[in-house]
Design a protein around this motif. Structure first.
Motif, PDB file in Angstrom:
ATOM      1  N   UNK A  72      32.436  52.850  24.811  1.00 19.34           N
ATOM      2  CA  UNK A  72      33.256  51.667  25.079  1.00 19.34           C
ATOM      3  C   UNK A  72      34.174  51.912  26.267  1.00 19.34           C
ATOM      4  N   UNK A  73      34.787  53.093  26.330  1.00 23.15           N
ATOM      5  CA  UNK A  73      35.639  53.422  27.484  1.00 23.15           C
ATOM      6  C   UNK A  73      34.845  53.431  28.784  1.00 23.15           C
ATOM      7  N   UNK A  74      33.654  54.015  28.749  1.00 21.59           N
ATOM      8  CA  UNK A  74      32.809  54.043  29.940  1.00 21.59           C
ATOM      9  C   UNK A  74      32.410  52.621  30.340  1.00 21.59           C
ATOM     10  N   UNK A  75      32.072  51.787  29.347  1.00 30.69           N
ATOM     11  CA  UNK A  75      31.688  50.405  29.635  1.00 30.69           C
ATOM     12  C   UNK A  75      32.854  49.612  30.213  1.00 30.69           C
ATOM     13  N   UNK A  76      34.068  49.859  29.729  1.00 29.61           N
ATOM     14  CA  UNK A  76      35.243  49.166  30.257  1.00 29.61           C
ATOM     15  C   UNK A  76      35.513  49.589  31.693  1.00 29.61           C
ATOM     16  N   UNK A  77      35.362  50.872  31.994  1.00 32.44           N
ATOM     17  CA  UNK A  77      35.548  51.336  33.368  1.00 32.44           C
ATOM     18  C   UNK A  77      34.513  50.685  34.283  1.00 32.44           C
ATOM     19  N   UNK A  78      33.268  50.608  33.825  1.00 26.45           N
ATOM     20  CA  UNK A  78      32.215  49.931  34.602  1.00 26.45           C
ATOM     21  C   UNK A  78      32.536  48.450  34.768  1.00 26.45           C
ATOM     22  N   UNK A  79      33.065  47.825  33.715  1.00 29.11           N
ATOM     23  CA  UNK A  79      33.417  46.411  33.794  1.00 29.11           C
ATOM     24  C   UNK A  79      34.536  46.168  34.797  1.00 29.11           C
ATOM     25  N   UNK A  80      35.515  47.046  34.831  1.00 31.69           N
ATOM     26  CA  UNK A  80      36.612  46.914  35.789  1.00 31.69           C
ATOM     27  C   UNK A  80      36.081  47.035  37.217  1.00 31.69           C
ATOM     28  N   UNK A  81      35.238  48.031  37.450  1.00 33.33           N
ATOM     29  CA  UNK A  81      34.657  48.204  38.787  1.00 33.33           C
ATOM     30  C   UNK A  81      33.803  46.998  39.183  1.00 33.33           C
ATOM     31  N   UNK A  82      33.015  46.482  38.239  1.00 36.51           N
ATOM     32  CA  UNK A  82      32.184  45.316  38.517  1.00 36.51           C
ATOM     33  C   UNK A  82      33.042  44.080  38.766  1.00 36.51           C
ATOM     34  N   UNK A  83      34.146  43.941  38.043  1.00 37.02           N
ATOM     35  CA  UNK A  83      35.038  42.806  38.256  1.00 37.02           C
ATOM     36  C   UNK A  83      35.686  42.865  39.633  1.00 37.02           C
ATOM     37  N   UNK A  84      36.092  44.050  40.049  1.00 40.07           N
ATOM     38  CA  UNK A  84      36.678  44.199  41.382  1.00 40.07           C
ATOM     39  C   UNK A  84      35.639  43.849  42.445  1.00 40.07           C
ATOM     40  N   UNK A  85      34.418  44.348  42.292  1.00 40.57           N
ATOM     41  CA  UNK A  85      33.358  44.076  43.266  1.00 40.57           C
ATOM     42  C   UNK A  85      32.998  42.584  43.281  1.00 40.57           C
ATOM     43  N   UNK A  86      32.952  41.964  42.110  1.00 33.72           N
ATOM     44  CA  UNK A  86      32.684  40.530  42.008  1.00 33.72           C
ATOM     45  C   UNK A  86      33.807  39.731  42.665  1.00 33.72           C
ATOM     46  N   UNK A  87      35.056  40.121  42.426  1.00 37.15           N
ATOM     47  CA  UNK A  87      36.190  39.413  43.024  1.00 37.15           C
ATOM     48  C   UNK A  87      36.204  39.564  44.539  1.00 37.15           C
ATOM     49  N   UNK A  88      35.825  40.740  45.022  1.00 35.00           N
ATOM     50  CA  UNK A  88      35.780  40.949  46.470  1.00 35.00           C
ATOM     51  C   UNK A  88      34.715  40.090  47.135  1.00 35.00           C
ATOM     52  N   UNK A  89      33.718  39.644  46.375  1.00 36.68           N
ATOM     53  CA  UNK A  89      32.670  38.823  46.974  1.00 36.68           C
ATOM     54  C   UNK A  89      33.184  37.446  47.377  1.00 36.68           C
ATOM     55  N   UNK A  90      34.325  37.033  46.874  1.00 39.12           N
ATOM     56  CA  UNK A  90      34.908  35.745  47.241  1.00 39.12           C
ATOM     57  C   UNK A  90      35.788  35.829  48.483  1.00 39.12           C
ATOM     58  N   UNK A  91      36.119  37.027  48.915  1.00 39.23           N
ATOM     59  CA  UNK A  91      36.945  37.218  50.102  1.00 39.23           C
ATOM     60  C   UNK A  91      36.017  37.582  51.248  1.00 39.23           C
ATOM     61  N   UNK A  92      36.040  36.808  52.332  1.00 35.49           N
ATOM     62  CA  UNK A  92      35.114  37.096  53.434  1.00 35.49           C
ATOM     63  C   UNK A  92      35.276  38.518  53.976  1.00 35.49           C
ATOM     64  N   UNK A  93      34.182  39.212  54.075  1.00 36.97           N
ATOM     65  CA  UNK A  93      34.078  40.566  54.627  1.00 36.97           C
ATOM     66  C   UNK A  93      34.824  41.625  53.822  1.00 36.97           C
ATOM     67  N   UNK A  94      35.329  41.304  52.632  1.00 34.97           N
ATOM     68  CA  UNK A  94      36.094  42.278  51.855  1.00 34.97           C
ATOM     69  C   UNK A  94      35.214  43.409  51.354  1.00 34.97           C
ATOM     70  N   UNK A  95      34.013  43.078  50.871  1.00 33.37           N
ATOM     71  CA  UNK A  95      33.131  44.136  50.374  1.00 33.37           C
ATOM     72  C   UNK A  95      32.703  45.056  51.503  1.00 33.37           C
ATOM     73  N   UNK A  96      32.504  44.510  52.683  1.00 36.99           N
ATOM     74  CA  UNK A  96      32.113  45.348  53.832  1.00 36.99           C
ATOM     75  C   UNK A  96      33.249  46.298  54.211  1.00 36.99           C
ATOM     76  N   UNK A  97      34.483  45.803  54.173  1.00 37.01           N
ATOM     77  CA  UNK A  97      35.640  46.635  54.491  1.00 37.01           C
ATOM     78  C   UNK A  97      35.778  47.765  53.468  1.00 37.01           C
TER      79      UNK A  97
END
Length: 142
Positions: free
Chosen positions: A104-129
């Motif tokens: 569960x801890x590992x899954x939550x850490x993965x979820x946090x990372x995925x949420x950050x990456x998903x959120x960055x997809x809404x900001x232009x060029x954020x994932x590239x930076x």
């Protein structure tokens, strides 16, 4: 509230010490309390995951569910959306079905990372930076 007003208006020193002295105990946990909080990642995972689902779903009220789905399934962020939804499902499976605290801890850490990456997809060029920054800092690419 009266103590706060006294403090702002320049009350006496004794009241200021009492008001500020009480805050030290609020932020400290004993080692036993820390272990108790750490030993409940399943409850945290459930609350965190449902909170994230509500946060993502709440934008449907702002822009409409159809527009939300179109934006989530946009070719630019389809992989980020799929990974995020997969991590949400994984966290719920680990918490509700498997009942493993470590997974569960590992899954939550993965979820946090995925949420950050998903959120960055809404900001232009954020994932590239962020990707360029990780290449420079860690000599690897995300």
């Amino acid at each position: 509230m009266w103590n706060l007003n006294q403090l702002i208006s320049g009350g006496d020193e004794e009241q200021q010490d009492n008001l500020l002295g009480d805050t030290e105990g609020l932020c400290s946990l004993s080692p036993l309390q820390s272990l108790i909080v750490f030993a409940k990642p399943i409850k945290f995972a459930l609350l965190f995951t449902f909170g994230n689902m509500l946060a993502v779903g709440s934008t449907a009220f702002l822009i409409g569910p159809e527009q939300q789905m179109r934006m989530m399934l946009d070719p630019v962020r389809i992989f980020a959306t799929a990974i995020y939804i997969g991590c949400v499902v994984l966290a719920l499976i680990c918490a509700l079905w498997i009942h493993s605290k470590i997974l569960t801890l590992i899954a939550i850490i993965c979820e946090i990372c995925a949420l950050v990456w998903y959120s960055l997809s809404y900001i232009p060029f954020a994932r590239r930076v962020v990707s360029d920054m990780t290449i420079r800092l860690f000599d690897t690419e995300i």
